[in-house]
Design an enzyme around this catalytic site. Sequence first.
Site, mmCIF file in Angstrom:
data_model
loop_
_atom_site.group_PDB
_atom_site.id
_atom_site.type_symbol
_atom_site.label_atom_id
_atom_site.label_comp_id
_atom_site.label_asym_id
_atom_site.label_seq_id
_atom_site.Cartn_x
_atom_site.Cartn_y
_atom_site.Cartn_z
ATOM 1 N N LYS A 1 38.307 23.690 50.424
ATOM 2 C CA LYS A 1 38.772 24.012 51.773
ATOM 3 C C LYS A 1 40.254 24.384 51.720
ATOM 4 O O LYS A 1 41.023 23.774 50.977
ATOM 5 C CB LYS A 1 38.547 22.775 52.645
ATOM 6 C CG LYS A 1 38.849 22.944 54.123
ATOM 7 C CD LYS A 1 38.512 21.644 54.869
ATOM 8 C CE LYS A 1 38.734 21.728 56.357
ATOM 9 N NZ LYS A 1 38.377 20.476 57.065
ATOM 10 N N SER B 1 35.146 20.939 60.994
ATOM 11 C CA SER B 1 36.028 22.040 60.715
ATOM 12 C C SER B 1 35.865 22.652 59.327
ATOM 13 O O SER B 1 36.359 23.743 59.081
ATOM 14 C CB SER B 1 37.483 21.576 60.855
ATOM 15 O OG SER B 1 37.788 20.606 59.857
ATOM 16 N N SER C 1 34.314 16.332 59.961
ATOM 17 C CA SER C 1 34.371 17.714 59.478
ATOM 18 C C SER C 1 33.667 17.997 58.162
ATOM 19 O O SER C 1 33.567 19.154 57.763
ATOM 20 C CB SER C 1 35.821 18.162 59.358
ATOM 21 O OG SER C 1 36.315 18.426 60.640
#
Length: 472
Positions: A76, A151, A175
């Site tokens: 990420k 997210s 997330s």
Amino acid sequence: MKRHTAFHETRAALEAGEATCEGITRQYLETIEKGKRLNAFLAVFPEQALGRACAVDRKLAGGTAGRLAGMVIAVKDVLCVKNERVTCASKILKNFVSLFDATVVRRLEAEDAVIIGKTNMDEFAMGSSTENSAYGPVLNPVDESRVPGGSSGGSAVAVAAGMAHTALGSDTGGSIRQPASFCGIVGLKPTYGRVSRYGLVALSSSFDQIGPFANAASDAARVLQVIAGHDENDSTSARMPVPDYLAALDRNIRGLRIGVPREAFIDGLNAQVRTALERVLDRLREGGAVVEEVSLPCSEFVISTYYILMTAEASSNLARFDGARYGYRSSGARDLTENYVRSRSEGFGAETKRRIMLGTYVLSAGYYDAYYLKAQKVRRLIQEDFLNAFRRVDCVCMPTAPTTAFARGEKADDPLEMYLSDVYTVSANLAGVPAISVPAGSDDRGLPIGAQFIGRQFDEATILKIADFLES
Ligand code: GLN
């Protein structure tokens, strides 16, 4: 959707000489290229990844390869990779290049994993749909009209669409687990302190944890094995022994006690999600587990408590992005104050600004006691709910999310609706306990459903074992 390879199959092919790490990396790079419209990646590293893959092939031939040799992993874009940009999907960090590797990145590479690129996300990890990225939304590969969750939506999609074996995400309030649920894969949030946060751009420091996305529980176990453990660069990383997670996956759940919180089966819960969860519980009973009802009395307060405390911490953490020290600086400012105001106004997106304002408000002198302090006390009660439950059961089971993946745009203009999709995930972060989302079938549109298992502090082994059992 096609089932993707678990890492042990790759490793067997490598050891039998039927595949090379270079070839596998090339395949993943092609899949990323073909799936560009999904917008899962913010950066791809073809040369570096292939260079590393060739080096790994030489190590494999020489018998010196690390535990993750052959594994291709996406991270990420909230994690630092030396000499690469780390944008947090924000305009404010558009051209910011990291000077060092996050501890997790260093540990993965030390075991010969190949990092293939950085994944798209909600700006600064704020969101539940990956529609808040300054670089465009991510699409769900199961149904492109739907969100992938957030997210860490890009990381979930990278794994679900076969663009990497595994991926790292960060989980502050769900997330990792919620996008894993929406994309039909495994997502693990470790215990707070299990994994070093050094090199993770902080959202809310007392909640954030890094964890893996995977196609199989065994892959999540392998990644956790490598990234877990104390790090002198993160004083909140725990000095706790790291058990052998793979050895725990014996598929024997006889006698395991699983608690089902009566507060979890709320009115807003989608009927198909409920049925899927009941089916999972039946399978666990058939395997010899004991399922019993428990109570988490503070469940109705978890969303408000989370959004008070996380915005407070976020507003403080994000103060460093001031147009002077990092990234974007507005060109129009005439003095220092105007530079701060303009750089932040132009650099941050709407959700980030909303949370900075909320967080600043709950920390302000007049409201600190009424909101921030009160929420800290409720957080303690939420932790005690879990401690009480864990006196009777080994883990708690509930849905990961109240619905399956929602349509793109459906909640984008209604922040409160969006926040409610975190109702099952935030409690594990408030309590600091580990939690995993595992695939539990799909609804009548074919959209994946996730079942969540929450364990005792530092007992990732039990929830990984259950996840692995459910794959049998
Ligand atoms: N959806 C939650 C939020 O918007 C979770 C975010 C996260 O875990 N990073 O805050």
